[in-house]
Design an enzyme around this catalytic site. Structure first.
Site, mmCIF file in Angstrom:
data_model
loop_
_atom_site.group_PDB
_atom_site.id
_atom_site.type_symbol
_atom_site.label_atom_id
_atom_site.label_comp_id
_atom_site.label_asym_id
_atom_site.label_seq_id
_atom_site.Cartn_x
_atom_site.Cartn_y
_atom_site.Cartn_z
ATOM 1 N N ASP A 262 0.771 -1.196 0.139
ATOM 2 C CA ASP A 262 0.022 -0.031 0.104
ATOM 3 C C ASP A 262 0.852 1.378 -0.127
ATOM 4 O O ASP A 262 2.133 1.137 0.537
ATOM 5 C CB ASP A 262 -0.847 0.107 1.379
HETATM 6 N N1 URA Z 1 -1.318 -5.864 4.068
HETATM 7 C C1 URA Z 1 -1.754 -4.533 4.118
HETATM 8 O O1 URA Z 1 -2.859 -4.424 4.615
HETATM 9 N N2 URA Z 1 -1.047 -3.659 3.408
HETATM 10 C C2 URA Z 1 0.264 -4.139 2.617
HETATM 11 O O2 URA Z 1 0.657 -3.051 1.925
HETATM 12 C C3 URA Z 1 0.435 -5.392 2.488
HETATM 13 C C4 URA Z 1 -0.123 -6.155 3.384
#
Ligand code: URA
Length: 242
Positions: A106
């Site tokens: 993310d």
């Molecule tokens: N899980 C999440 O919530 N975000 C990420 O970036 C990776 C795994």
């Protein structure tokens, strides 16, 4: 890899357009196995021939494998009209290989991101069949308790009704805010955040620290990257059966 046109090889390695490479050759700046090149369309064995350009030996490779310590605030994409991407953070020497991130973190997630132009390895690492483990460190708003460990082990039901595979949760500190590590064997959208939502808690900081046999290099500052060592690459290939 077999023979390739010299101008194509040099152009791909960042020595300019084919026209510019032709000019380099014309100026007598390129030698192959000690012999001055006359024709830039000549075929070469890029991996084994000694190709020297303006006194510098060409270190040819087809694929690059880059470990990045992704900072928050950049997106895991190759290009975007508005947002800064992880590729924007790479040096020009690496950008010319046109690598792409393996999966996504993310925008606000930090940590280990593998970036490569080896499409096959990328695909194998993401294949849901292979269950390549990914380890995250997170800070959580709320008290993470033993019961959460059991729930994660059994799999939790996410907001869309999906029941996750068993995940390994380790509590580092538990209090008003908690610190944990979690290992997932799959990669659903926003999975760590949604798993904690499913047990009534909120992820406030998330960082990936391992992916399969790869461990985030602690000497990499956020935003920095380096190529994988031969040993790391070998371990990665073994892990996906390549
Ligand atoms: N899980 C999440 O919530 N975000 C990420 O970036 C990776 C795994």
């Amino acid at each position: 890899m077999g023979k390739e046109r010299l101008d194509k090889v040099l152009s791909n390695m960042g020595y300019g357009t084919r026209k510019e490479v032709k000019a380099l050759v014309k100026r007598g700046e390129v030698t192959i196995n000690g012999v001055k090149v006359k024709d830039s369309a000549q075929h070469v064995l890029p991996e084994t021939d000694a190709i020297i350009i303006s006194g510098e030996k060409l270190l040819y490779r087809k694929f690059v494998y880059i470990m990045m310590n992704k900072p928050g605030g950049v997106i895991s994409a190759t290009e975007d009209n508005y947002e800064e991407t992880v590729i924007d953070l790479l040096s020009d020497e690496l950008k010319i290989f046109e690598p792409a991130p393996v999966g996504r973190l993310d925008k606000d997630t930090e940590g280990l991101l593998l970036i490569t132009n080896d499409g096959e390895l990328n695909h194998l690492l993401l294949s849901p069949k292979r269950h390549v483990p990914k380890k995250y460190y997170a800070r959580i708003e709320g008290t993470v308790v033993e019961e959460d460990i059991i729930k994660f082990k059994e799999g939790v039901v996410l907001d869309d009704g999906y029941k996750t595979m068993p995940a390994e949760l380790h509590i580092i500190n538990s209090g008003e805010n908690s610190e944990i590590e979690v290992i997932l064997f799959e990669g659903k959208f926003h999975q760590v955040k949604r798993m904690f939502e499913a047990v009534g808690k909120k992820v406030i900081f998330l960082k990936r620290i391992e992916m399969g046999p790869l461990k985030l290099d602690k000497s990499l500052k956020t935003g920095d990257s380096r190529e994988l060592t031969e040993e790391e690459l070998e371990m990665l290939k073994v892990a996906v059966g390549k």
